[in-house]
Design an enzyme around this catalytic site. Structure first.
Site, PDB file in Angstrom:
ATOM      1  N   ALA A 155      -4.823  -8.130   1.812  1.00 38.89           N
ATOM      2  CA  ALA A 155      -5.643  -8.263   2.004  1.00 38.89           C
ATOM      3  C   ALA A 155      -5.974  -6.701   1.971  1.00 38.89           C
ATOM      4  O   ALA A 155      -5.180  -5.703   1.661  1.00 38.89           O
ATOM      5  CB  ALA A 155      -6.674  -9.040   2.467  1.00 38.89           C
ATOM      6  N   CYS A 156      -6.758  -6.213   2.856  1.00 34.84           N
ATOM      7  CA  CYS A 156      -7.338  -4.584   2.819  1.00 34.84           C
ATOM      8  C   CYS A 156      -6.173  -3.880   3.029  1.00 34.84           C
ATOM      9  O   CYS A 156      -6.591  -2.683   3.350  1.00 34.84           O
ATOM     10  CB  CYS A 156      -9.241  -4.402   2.931  1.00 34.84           C
ATOM     11  N   SER A 157      -6.013  -4.613   3.635  1.00 32.79           N
ATOM     12  CA  SER A 157      -4.823  -3.433   4.503  1.00 32.79           C
ATOM     13  C   SER A 157      -3.350  -3.357   3.919  1.00 32.79           C
ATOM     14  O   SER A 157      -2.531  -3.233   4.680  1.00 32.79           O
ATOM     15  CB  SER A 157      -4.682  -4.264   6.136  1.00 32.79           C
TER      16      SER A 157
END
Length: 373
Positions: A155-157
């Site tokens: 995801a966002c990482s």
């Protein structure tokens, strides 16, 4: 230990933008249509009325002022409210690969690299255009790169996790120069009809060249002093869209098949986790947060970043300490912290320390500590 550097970055941003005012006008038109269509149920108390959004609400809640998108006409159509993207034949370059190639060529030019110099391609993003073949392999072919390619999703990482995989491959000797790309067409999995999140996301793609220091020729090099990753399971940010949906006989347009989150819970839980993660990572490297010249943080929410910085250094998150690109780009998932680095690092001096840090669904947190060479 092999010294590893970031020697080039690239950025693709779509040509189309949506301002908060445009978004609110479209959303409120949708709300009015829905409330009119279900007036009897709302009157009977069987269904809640939808509430209007506003520019003031969006900017106070997030700090976002606009976003780039691949297609604004579909998003702003109150009867549709998601992008209109033309299908491509199997023998055509896919849309995600196209924007990845654009960002990658920028990064390669900055690093002084050609396709033949790259022996690893990692496509790291929150949602892939398809299950297989891997997007990374298509991008590898389009760039004329060698070695191998694979996709990954945290995801966002995804970007920081991808950078660590590149660093580890180089230190292990299985690659010499790795391209990490983060193509984020977030408008495709955003829920544009939900007031709590309809303003959050934007589209973009970033690319980073990670290579052995002894092969680097770029005039702009950043030594990777260390990377640190952490995950802790949470359902507070979730998207249930996937290939099992049809087997479950569920509605492909159901609310859970797009992005959803418990925003207040995420804020409360992630801020202390991210601050503690960065603090521990820096101290592992013998560095104090006060010694860091710049923090390039995940770009999801202005208040989150301000609180993370306050916990770390006890002071204000000025644009110089923690630059913001959120106001222009909105949340671009994994690309956000790399956009911040790409746009806001040229003014740093030799031996300055900086931290790229992401945090998001998972929960997942990744940090990359850099030193300007």
């Amino acid at each position: 230990m092999t010294k590893v550097v970031i020697s080039g970055t690239g950025l693709f941003k779509p040509s189309q933008t949506i301002t908060n005012a445009e978004l609110v006008e479209s959303f409120n038109a949708y709300v009015d249509q829905q409330n009119a269509a279900h007036a009897a149920e709302i009157e009977a108390g069987e269904r809640p009325a939808l509430a209007h959004s506003s520019v003031e609400f969006i900017e106070k809640a997030s700090g976002i002022k606009q976003r780039y998108v691949m297609d604004k006409s579909g998003v702003l159509d109150p009867k549709r409210m998601y992008p209109r993207l033309a299908p491509r034949a199997d023998d055509e370059l896919s849309l995600m690969a196209e924007i990845a190639v654009h960002a990658s060529r920028q990064a390669m030019e900055q690093a002084g690299k050609e396709g033949k110099d790259i022996d690893g391609v990692i496509c790291a993003a929150s949602n892939m255009q398809r299950g297989y073949p891997a997007m990374a392999v298509e991008i590898q072919q389009a760039l004329g790169a060698g070695g191998y390619g694979f996709d990954m999703n945290v995801a966002c990482s995804s970007a920081t996790f991808g950078i660590e995989q590149a660093v580890n491959a180089i230190r292990a000797g299985t690659a010499r120069c790795v391209l990490v790309i983060n193509p984020e067409i977030t408008s495709g999995h955003q829920e544009w009809r939900d007031r709590d999140c309809h303003f959050i996301f934007g589209d973009a793609c970033t690319a980073v060249i990670v290579e052995r220091a002894d092969t680097a020729t770029s005039t702009d090099q950043w030594e990777v002093l260390g990377t640190k990753l952490a995950t802790q399971f949470s359902n507070a940010i979730r998207n249930n869209f996937g290939y099992m949906n049809r087997c479950e006989d569920t509605d492909p347009n159901a609310r859970d098949k797009t992005f959803r989150q418990e925003g207040r819970k995420v804020f409360k839980e992630v801020v202390p986790m991210a601050a503690a993660h960065i603090d521990a990572h820096l101290k592992d490297l013998g560095t104090q947060p006060s010694e860091v010249r710049r923090f390039w943080l995940h770009q999801a929410n202005l208040s989150m970043n301000q609180l993370v910085i306050k916990r770390l250094i006890g002071g204000e998150a000025t644009a110089d300490i923690a630059p913001l690109i959120l106001d222009e780009f909105a949340n671009t998932s994994s690309a956000g912290s790399v956009i911040a680095f790409h746009v806001h690092h040229a003014d740093l001096k030799r031996d300055d320390i900086g931290v790229i840090c992401s945090f998001g669904a998972g929960y997942s947190i990744g940090s990359v500590v850099l030193r300007k060479l």
